[in-house]
Design an enzyme around this catalytic site. Structure first.
Site, PDB file in Angstrom:
ATOM      1  N   GLY A  10       0.820  -1.216   0.000  1.00 26.87           N
ATOM      2  CA  GLY A  10       0.000   0.000   0.000  1.00 26.87           C
ATOM      3  C   GLY A  10       0.846   1.255   0.000  1.00 26.87           C
ATOM      4  NE  ARG A  36      -4.382   3.880  -5.970  1.00 28.58           N
ATOM      5  CZ  ARG A  36      -4.750   4.761  -5.038  1.00 28.58           C
ATOM      6  NH1 ARG A  36      -5.476   5.803  -5.369  1.00 28.58           N
ATOM      7  NH2 ARG A  36      -4.400   4.603  -3.784  1.00 28.58           N
ATOM      8  CB  VAL A  62      -2.733  -7.600  -0.504  1.00 25.19           C
ATOM      9  CG1 VAL A  62      -1.474  -6.768  -0.619  1.00 25.19           C
ATOM     10  CG2 VAL A  62      -3.921  -6.771  -0.036  1.00 25.19           C
ATOM     11  CG  ASN A  88       0.256   0.887   4.968  1.00 24.69           C
ATOM     12  OD1 ASN A  88      -0.206   1.539   5.894  1.00 24.69           O
ATOM     13  ND2 ASN A  88       0.136   1.266   3.684  1.00 24.69           N
ATOM     14  CE1 TYR A 154     -10.264  -0.308   8.487  1.00 29.89           C
ATOM     15  CE2 TYR A 154     -10.840   0.951  10.448  1.00 29.89           C
ATOM     16  CZ  TYR A 154      -9.912   0.579   9.486  1.00 29.89           C
ATOM     17  OH  TYR A 154      -8.630   1.091   9.534  1.00 29.89           O
ATOM     18  CB  VAL A 187      -3.741   8.807   9.772  1.00 29.41           C
ATOM     19  CG1 VAL A 187      -2.458   9.310   9.106  1.00 29.41           C
ATOM     20  CG2 VAL A 187      -3.427   7.952  10.986  1.00 29.41           C
TER      21      VAL A 187
HETATM   22  P1  NDP Z   1      -4.834   5.246   1.961  1.00 29.19           P
HETATM   23  O1  NDP Z   1      -6.167   4.999   1.351  1.00 29.19           O
HETATM   24  O2  NDP Z   1      -4.199   6.563   1.760  1.00 29.19           O
HETATM   25  O3  NDP Z   1      -3.806   4.105   1.507  1.00 29.19           O
HETATM   26  C1  NDP Z   1      -4.192   2.757   1.445  1.00 29.19           C
HETATM   27  C2  NDP Z   1      -3.169   1.978   0.644  1.00 29.19           C
HETATM   28  O4  NDP Z   1      -3.561   0.596   0.631  1.00 29.19           O
HETATM   29  C3  NDP Z   1      -3.069   2.434  -0.801  1.00 29.19           C
HETATM   30  O5  NDP Z   1      -1.709   2.529  -1.162  1.00 29.19           O
HETATM   31  C4  NDP Z   1      -3.755   1.323  -1.572  1.00 29.19           C
HETATM   32  O6  NDP Z   1      -3.103   1.162  -2.829  1.00 29.19           O
HETATM   33  C5  NDP Z   1      -3.477   0.114  -0.692  1.00 29.19           C
HETATM   34  N1  NDP Z   1      -4.438  -0.951  -0.930  1.00 29.19           N
HETATM   35  C6  NDP Z   1      -5.768  -0.940  -0.628  1.00 29.19           C
HETATM   36  N2  NDP Z   1      -6.335  -2.077  -1.050  1.00 29.19           N
HETATM   37  C7  NDP Z   1      -5.348  -2.828  -1.618  1.00 29.19           C
HETATM   38  C8  NDP Z   1      -5.316  -4.105  -2.228  1.00 29.19           C
HETATM   39  N3  NDP Z   1      -6.425  -4.859  -2.344  1.00 29.19           N
HETATM   40  N4  NDP Z   1      -4.136  -4.565  -2.711  1.00 29.19           N
HETATM   41  C9  NDP Z   1      -3.024  -3.802  -2.599  1.00 29.19           C
HETATM   42  N5  NDP Z   1      -2.985  -2.611  -2.006  1.00 29.19           N
HETATM   43  C10 NDP Z   1      -4.146  -2.120  -1.531  1.00 29.19           C
HETATM   44  O7  NDP Z   1      -5.035   4.969   3.528  1.00 29.19           O
HETATM   45  P2  NDP Z   1      -4.010   4.943   4.756  1.00 29.19           P
HETATM   46  O8  NDP Z   1      -2.648   5.245   4.340  1.00 29.19           O
HETATM   47  O9  NDP Z   1      -4.620   5.753   5.825  1.00 29.19           O
HETATM   48  O10 NDP Z   1      -4.161   3.419   5.173  1.00 29.19           O
HETATM   49  C11 NDP Z   1      -3.074   2.559   5.372  1.00 29.19           C
HETATM   50  C12 NDP Z   1      -3.421   1.593   6.511  1.00 29.19           C
HETATM   51  O11 NDP Z   1      -3.587   2.333   7.708  1.00 29.19           O
HETATM   52  C13 NDP Z   1      -4.704   0.805   6.302  1.00 29.19           C
HETATM   53  O12 NDP Z   1      -4.477  -0.521   6.730  1.00 29.19           O
HETATM   54  C14 NDP Z   1      -5.687   1.489   7.242  1.00 29.19           C
HETATM   55  O13 NDP Z   1      -6.696   0.633   7.682  1.00 29.19           O
HETATM   56  C15 NDP Z   1      -4.761   1.886   8.365  1.00 29.19           C
HETATM   57  N6  NDP Z   1      -5.229   2.948   9.242  1.00 29.19           N
HETATM   58  C16 NDP Z   1      -5.544   4.179   8.730  1.00 29.19           C
HETATM   59  C17 NDP Z   1      -5.982   5.179   9.588  1.00 29.19           C
HETATM   60  C18 NDP Z   1      -6.416   6.505   9.108  1.00 29.19           C
HETATM   61  O14 NDP Z   1      -7.113   7.236   9.861  1.00 29.19           O
HETATM   62  N7  NDP Z   1      -6.043   6.921   7.886  1.00 29.19           N
HETATM   63  C19 NDP Z   1      -6.062   4.948  11.037  1.00 29.19           C
HETATM   64  C20 NDP Z   1      -5.716   3.616  11.446  1.00 29.19           C
HETATM   65  C21 NDP Z   1      -5.297   2.678  10.576  1.00 29.19           C
HETATM   66  P3  NDP Z   1      -3.850   0.869  -4.226  1.00 29.19           P
HETATM   67  O15 NDP Z   1      -5.199   1.508  -4.158  1.00 29.19           O
HETATM   68  O16 NDP Z   1      -2.923   1.478  -5.246  1.00 29.19           O
HETATM   69  O17 NDP Z   1      -3.885  -0.605  -4.300  1.00 29.19           O
HETATM   70  C1  8X3 Z   2      -8.919   4.303  10.987  1.00 30.67           C
HETATM   71  C2  8X3 Z   2      -9.323   5.037  12.193  1.00 30.67           C
HETATM   72  O1  8X3 Z   2     -11.252   5.512  13.794  1.00 30.67           O
HETATM   73  O2  8X3 Z   2     -11.713   5.649  11.387  1.00 30.67           O
HETATM   74  O3  8X3 Z   2      -8.569   2.997  11.273  1.00 30.67           O
HETATM   75  O4  8X3 Z   2     -11.420   3.523  12.471  1.00 30.67           O
HETATM   76  S1  8X3 Z   2     -10.999   4.897  12.467  1.00 30.67           S
END
Ligand code: NDP
Ligand code: 8X3
Length: 253
Positions: A10, A36, A62, A88, A154, A187
């Site tokens: 990711g 992407r 993934v 991630n 989720y 985040v």
């Molecule tokens: P983004 O949406 O900015 O990034 C998510 C990334 O995951 C992208 O690079 C996307 O790439 C990749 N991804 C999603 N689905 C797939 C797939 N099926 N195969 C391969 N890659 C995949 O979100 P975040 O950076 O915030 O999220 C990253 C992680 O952090 C996640 O696990 C999320 O649950 C977790 N998280 C986020 C929080 C937040 O508030 N933002 C808080 C807590 C946890 P692409 O689309 O190119 O495949």
């Molecule tokens: C992302 C944070 O609070 O939207 O995991 O679930 S929350």
């Protein structure tokens, strides 16, 4: 300095992209992944030019076990030793009460956040076990520690990441492999835009009146846990913006 091979899923956005940059800035070799292709290729070129490190971009989903396995099986020889795996890639889709849940949203979250993380670990952990060292970092969530209204599936997937992180630490113990879960609160990335299926206004509202965490904040913590002495392992880290007390309570100005 020991130059590490760091595999980040990711990396096309948010936390993963910031993580790629901080490891590159510190001289490490990167395998970056995502679906992407254009974004991933562009990021690889940018990082190579800016930090002069080697970067191997691998485009796959993934959720596709055969694609994950092929990525591991076909790694070039000089990439076959993995020091750090950052699990991630993940997403939330929808925010409905369970009785109105959209089945396709559930499948996407379960397949990505749980099964994708499992496939990655199953296929790439052996490349750490062969060296009796390594570090797996799972990106969980505060949603893996608590539940909140309409967060149901989720939250369940991130509770699974919480359990799997403990399970991996147990199973990987004899190979000297560290397992760390980092569980962030809010985040600001593309996360909310994905959750609200492209509705920018709803996504912006999530962060209204607070200073949210950034991808860089989480990347700095991910990098930090990998810099500790080999006998020190941070197991679990919950991190929120200062304006967030728990999954539901915010101090909005
Ligand atoms: P983004 O949406 O900015 O990034 C998510 C990334 O995951 C992208 O690079 C996307 O790439 C990749 N991804 C999603 N689905 C797939 C797939 N099926 N195969 C391969 N890659 C995949 O979100 P975040 O950076 O915030 O999220 C990253 C992680 O952090 C996640 O696990 C999320 O649950 C977790 N998280 C986020 C929080 C937040 O508030 N933002 C808080 C807590 C946890 P692409 O689309 O190119 O495949
Ligand atoms: C992302 C944070 O609070 O939207 O995991 O679930 S929350």
């Amino acid at each position: 300095m020991h130059i590490k091979n760091v595999l980040i899923t990711g990396a096309t956005s948010g936390i993963g992209q910031a993580t790629a940059r901080i490891f590159a800035a510190n001289g490490h070799r990167l395998i970056i992944t995502g679906r992407r292709k254009e974004r991933l290729t562009k990021l690889a070129e940018e990082i190579k030019a800016q930090y002069h490190v080697e970067v191997l971009p691998l485009v796959f989903d993934v959720r596709d076990y055969n694609a994950v396995k092929a990525a591991a099986d076909n790694l070039p020889e000089d990439w076959r030793s993995i020091d750090v795996l950052v699990n991630n890639a993940g997403l939330a889709v929808g925010l409905n009460p369970i009785q109105e849940g959209v089945i396709d949203d559930w499948e996407r979250m379960i397949d990505t956040n749980i099964k994708g993380l499992l496939y990655m670990t199953r296929c790439f952990a052996p490349l750490m076990m062969a060296n009796n060292s390594g570090h797996i970092i799972n990106i969980g969530s505060i949603a893996g520690k608590e539940v909140y209204p309409n967060g149901n599936v989720y939250c369940a997937t991130k509770h699974a990441v919480d359990a799997l992180s403990k399970a991996m630490r147990t199973d990987m113990l004899k190979y000297g492999i560290k397992v760390t879960q980092i569980a962030p609160g809010a985040v600001e990335t593309e996360f909310s835009l994905v959750r609200f299926k492209g509705d920018q206004e709803k996504a912006d509202n999530v962060y209204k009146g607070i200073t949210p965490l950034t991808g860089d904040d989480i990347a700095a913590l991910i990098y930090y846990v990998t810099t500790l002495p080999s006998h020190v392992c941070i197991n679990d880290m919950v991190v929120t913006p200062t304006a967030q007390a728990n999954a539901s309570i915010f101090n909005r100005s």
